[in-house]
Motif scaffolding. Sequence first.
Motif, PDB file in Angstrom:
ATOM      1  N   THR A   1      81.755  36.586  14.066  1.00 34.06           N
ATOM      2  CA  THR A   1      82.217  35.205  13.949  1.00 34.06           C
ATOM      3  C   THR A   1      83.722  35.188  14.181  1.00 34.06           C
ATOM      4  O   THR A   1      84.427  36.105  13.786  1.00 34.06           O
ATOM      5  CB  THR A   1      81.902  34.610  12.561  1.00 34.06           C
ATOM      6  OG1 THR A   1      82.458  35.464  11.567  1.00 34.06           O
ATOM      7  CG2 THR A   1      80.417  34.462  12.346  1.00 34.06           C
ATOM      8  N   ASN A   2      84.187  34.154  14.823  1.00 34.17           N
ATOM      9  CA  ASN A   2      85.616  34.026  15.083  1.00 34.17           C
ATOM     10  C   ASN A   2      86.293  33.562  13.807  1.00 34.17           C
ATOM     11  O   ASN A   2      85.909  32.559  13.219  1.00 34.17           O
ATOM     12  CB  ASN A   2      85.849  33.031  16.222  1.00 34.17           C
ATOM     13  CG  ASN A   2      87.260  33.063  16.727  1.00 34.17           C
ATOM     14  OD1 ASN A   2      88.206  32.988  15.953  1.00 34.17           O
ATOM     15  ND2 ASN A   2      87.395  33.169  18.031  1.00 34.17           N
ATOM     16  N   LYS A   3      87.303  34.290  13.383  1.00 37.18           N
ATOM     17  CA  LYS A   3      87.975  33.985  12.110  1.00 37.18           C
ATOM     18  C   LYS A   3      88.807  32.709  12.193  1.00 37.18           C
ATOM     19  O   LYS A   3      88.966  32.004  11.217  1.00 37.18           O
ATOM     20  CB  LYS A   3      88.892  35.147  11.705  1.00 37.18           C
ATOM     21  CG  LYS A   3      88.217  36.495  11.670  1.00 37.18           C
ATOM     22  CD  LYS A   3      87.178  36.590  10.596  1.00 37.18           C
ATOM     23  CE  LYS A   3      86.595  37.979  10.525  1.00 37.18           C
ATOM     24  NZ  LYS A   3      85.205  38.076  10.806  1.00 37.18           N
TER      25      LYS A   3
ATOM     26  N   ASP B   1      76.918  32.721  11.162  1.00 35.66           N
ATOM     27  CA  ASP B   1      76.743  34.047  10.543  1.00 35.66           C
ATOM     28  C   ASP B   1      75.325  34.577  10.760  1.00 35.66           C
ATOM     29  O   ASP B   1      75.126  35.757  11.013  1.00 35.66           O
ATOM     30  CB  ASP B   1      77.046  33.993   9.038  1.00 35.66           C
ATOM     31  CG  ASP B   1      78.519  33.762   8.758  1.00 35.66           C
ATOM     32  OD1 ASP B   1      79.355  34.207   9.567  1.00 35.66           O
ATOM     33  OD2 ASP B   1      78.836  33.136   7.725  1.00 35.66           O
ATOM     34  N   VAL B   2      74.346  33.684  10.661  1.00 33.32           N
ATOM     35  CA  VAL B   2      72.946  34.072  10.869  1.00 33.32           C
ATOM     36  C   VAL B   2      72.730  34.462  12.335  1.00 33.32           C
ATOM     37  O   VAL B   2      72.086  35.478  12.629  1.00 33.32           O
ATOM     38  CB  VAL B   2      71.996  32.915  10.464  1.00 33.32           C
ATOM     39  CG1 VAL B   2      70.565  33.230  10.831  1.00 33.32           C
ATOM     40  CG2 VAL B   2      72.136  32.623   8.979  1.00 33.32           C
ATOM     41  N   VAL B   3      73.280  33.689  13.249  1.00 35.16           N
ATOM     42  CA  VAL B   3      73.144  33.975  14.675  1.00 35.16           C
ATOM     43  C   VAL B   3      73.775  35.328  14.999  1.00 35.16           C
ATOM     44  O   VAL B   3      73.206  36.128  15.744  1.00 35.16           O
ATOM     45  CB  VAL B   3      73.786  32.853  15.525  1.00 35.16           C
ATOM     46  CG1 VAL B   3      73.772  33.210  17.004  1.00 35.16           C
ATOM     47  CG2 VAL B   3      73.079  31.534  15.284  1.00 35.16           C
TER      48      VAL B   3
ATOM     49  N   ILE C   1      81.657  31.457  21.920  1.00 37.73           N
ATOM     50  CA  ILE C   1      80.607  30.459  22.065  1.00 37.73           C
ATOM     51  C   ILE C   1      80.564  29.635  20.790  1.00 37.73           C
ATOM     52  O   ILE C   1      80.555  30.181  19.688  1.00 37.73           O
ATOM     53  CB  ILE C   1      79.232  31.128  22.278  1.00 37.73           C
ATOM     54  CG1 ILE C   1      79.265  31.980  23.535  1.00 37.73           C
ATOM     55  CG2 ILE C   1      78.132  30.101  22.333  1.00 37.73           C
ATOM     56  CD1 ILE C   1      78.034  32.803  23.734  1.00 37.73           C
ATOM     57  N   GLN C   2      80.525  28.329  20.955  1.00 39.62           N
ATOM     58  CA  GLN C   2      80.443  27.462  19.781  1.00 39.62           C
ATOM     59  C   GLN C   2      78.982  27.275  19.402  1.00 39.62           C
ATOM     60  O   GLN C   2      78.127  27.054  20.256  1.00 39.62           O
ATOM     61  CB  GLN C   2      81.072  26.104  20.067  1.00 39.62           C
ATOM     62  CG  GLN C   2      81.110  25.212  18.838  1.00 39.62           C
ATOM     63  CD  GLN C   2      81.808  23.895  19.098  1.00 39.62           C
ATOM     64  OE1 GLN C   2      82.020  23.519  20.237  1.00 39.62           O
ATOM     65  NE2 GLN C   2      82.160  23.200  18.040  1.00 39.62           N
ATOM     66  N   ALA C   3      78.700  27.385  18.111  1.00 37.72           N
ATOM     67  CA  ALA C   3      77.346  27.150  17.618  1.00 37.72           C
ATOM     68  C   ALA C   3      76.976  25.709  17.908  1.00 37.72           C
ATOM     69  O   ALA C   3      77.787  24.795  17.744  1.00 37.72           O
ATOM     70  CB  ALA C   3      77.268  27.438  16.129  1.00 37.72           C
TER      71      ALA C   3
END
Length: 147
Positions: A99-101, A68-70, A54-56
């Motif tokens: 998070t996706n690296k 990172d917060v999400v 999912i994209q922020a």
Amino acid sequence: MKNMIEEDEIDLKELWQVIVRYKSTIVFVTVLITIAALVYAFAKTPIYEVKSNIQAGFIGDKLLDNSDVVVKKLRIIFNVDDKLQTKKKFISEVSNISTNKKLKNFIEIQTQAVSNEEALKKNKEVVSYLQKVYAPKIDQYIINTKN
């Protein structure tokens, strides 16, 4: 010197005789381990895994929240780190949120379940939660841009 060279040699005939002498034990152990492995393989419940990225979200050129917060919030809300062993039967769980690296501002969600449908349902539960959390911010942005 000659004795050392003779001691280092491997006598294949002697090895073959040992194998022949213990062939019933070798066959018995092999059959026993094979049967145990088959029983385990057929008795174990298969676990299915679903992954999604999912994209922020952005409003205009402003990021809604740092990924990172999400991720930290979701890991707490969906109890990813502290799996409590309960007596109820396992159906589905959120196994990892990170998070996706490779992709900036993308969040990877992994769910596991006893069926593909249940894993997908649990994955959609996380996505729906995110949509509900950020819907007011998006609605407010729409109202502000219309005015």
